[in-house]
Design a protein around this motif. Structure first.
Motif, PDB file in Angstrom:
ATOM      1  N   ILE A  98      16.289  28.058 -15.572  1.00  0.00           N
ATOM      2  CA  ILE A  98      15.683  29.308 -15.108  1.00  0.00           C
ATOM      3  C   ILE A  98      16.383  30.505 -15.756  1.00  0.00           C
ATOM      4  O   ILE A  98      15.721  31.436 -16.247  1.00  0.00           O
ATOM      5  N   ARG A  99      17.706  30.487 -15.782  1.00  0.00           N
ATOM      6  CA  ARG A  99      18.448  31.610 -16.379  1.00  0.00           C
ATOM      7  C   ARG A  99      18.146  31.748 -17.864  1.00  0.00           C
ATOM      8  O   ARG A  99      17.962  32.849 -18.370  1.00  0.00           O
ATOM      9  N   LEU A 100      18.109  30.622 -18.554  1.00  0.00           N
ATOM     10  CA  LEU A 100      17.814  30.647 -19.986  1.00  0.00           C
ATOM     11  C   LEU A 100      16.375  31.112 -20.222  1.00  0.00           C
ATOM     12  O   LEU A 100      16.106  31.874 -21.154  1.00  0.00           O
ATOM     13  N   GLY A 101      15.459  30.697 -19.358  1.00  0.00           N
ATOM     14  CA  GLY A 101      14.076  31.161 -19.445  1.00  0.00           C
ATOM     15  C   GLY A 101      13.980  32.672 -19.307  1.00  0.00           C
ATOM     16  O   GLY A 101      13.247  33.333 -20.043  1.00  0.00           O
ATOM     17  N   GLU A 102      14.726  33.223 -18.370  1.00  0.00           N
ATOM     18  CA  GLU A 102      14.730  34.680 -18.197  1.00  0.00           C
ATOM     19  C   GLU A 102      15.250  35.375 -19.455  1.00  0.00           C
ATOM     20  O   GLU A 102      14.693  36.385 -19.880  1.00  0.00           O
TER      21      GLU A 102
END
Length: 189
Positions: A98-102
């Motif tokens: 999720i963090r990398l997606g953001e």
């Protein structure tokens, strides 16, 4: 500096961060210089203390993204993902995705971001990790909203809201209701 001292400093983040209603609820800061100081402190702590690498890299990566420097965030967030895979920790893996997606979304790579949000959500479902399913849906919805895919974004937010109501966390519920309101307003224009 001790990790506990650093964590105490993080309480200031609540005063420095906001979701910009004029920019698809992207997370932003009122004081880039203060965030950069926290990044410097986290990097210093990371150089002294490898046992908290996942935690510190996650903070550094997120703060670089918020400072609108997603390219600098990638190395730290990839490190988090690598650690999660080595440890076989599915919860850390989901959070890392999720963090990398953001960061990818902030770097104008929304399709890659959506791929990671979908992977995170699928991993939540396959591994019964309900704790993060709402986050995967919320971030996917925000990315879809930026792409103008408003109906699908609204479905993500609606599903996220149901999960967040089950958690009974007022701040999460509020943020999803705000996202629903924004996507509905965009749909009317």
């Amino acid at each position: 500096m001790k990790l506990s001292d650093f964590q105490s400093k993080l309480s200031v983040l609540n005063d420095l961060l906001y979701f910009d209603e004029n920019d698809y609820l992207r997370e932003k800061t009122t004081d880039v210089a203060k965030l950069k100081k926290i990044i410097v402190d986290a990097k210093h702590l990371l150089s002294e203390n490898k046992e908290h690498t996942y935690y510190l890299c996650g903070i550094i990566g997120n703060l670089y993204r918020i400072c609108e420097e997603p390219q600098k965030a990638f190395d730290y967030l990839h490190e988090c993902l690598d650690i999660s895979l080595v440890e076989g920790d599915i919860k850390k893996e989901i959070v890392s995705l999720i963090r990398l997606g953001e960061a990818l979304k902030y770097d104008s790579q929304p399709q890659k971001a959506l791929t990671l949000f979908n992977r995170a959500y699928t991993k939540c479902c396959e591994n019964q990790v309900e704790l993060y399913a709402d986050f995967a849906l919320q971030h996917k919805g925000k990315c879809l909203m930026e792409l103008g895919e408003l109906e699908e974004a609204e479905r993500c937010f609606t599903q996220s809201l149901k999960l967040r109501q089950q958690k009974a966390n007022p701040s999460l519920i509020k943020s999803t209701k705000l996202a629903l309101e924004l996507v509905r307003n965009l749909n009317q224009t």
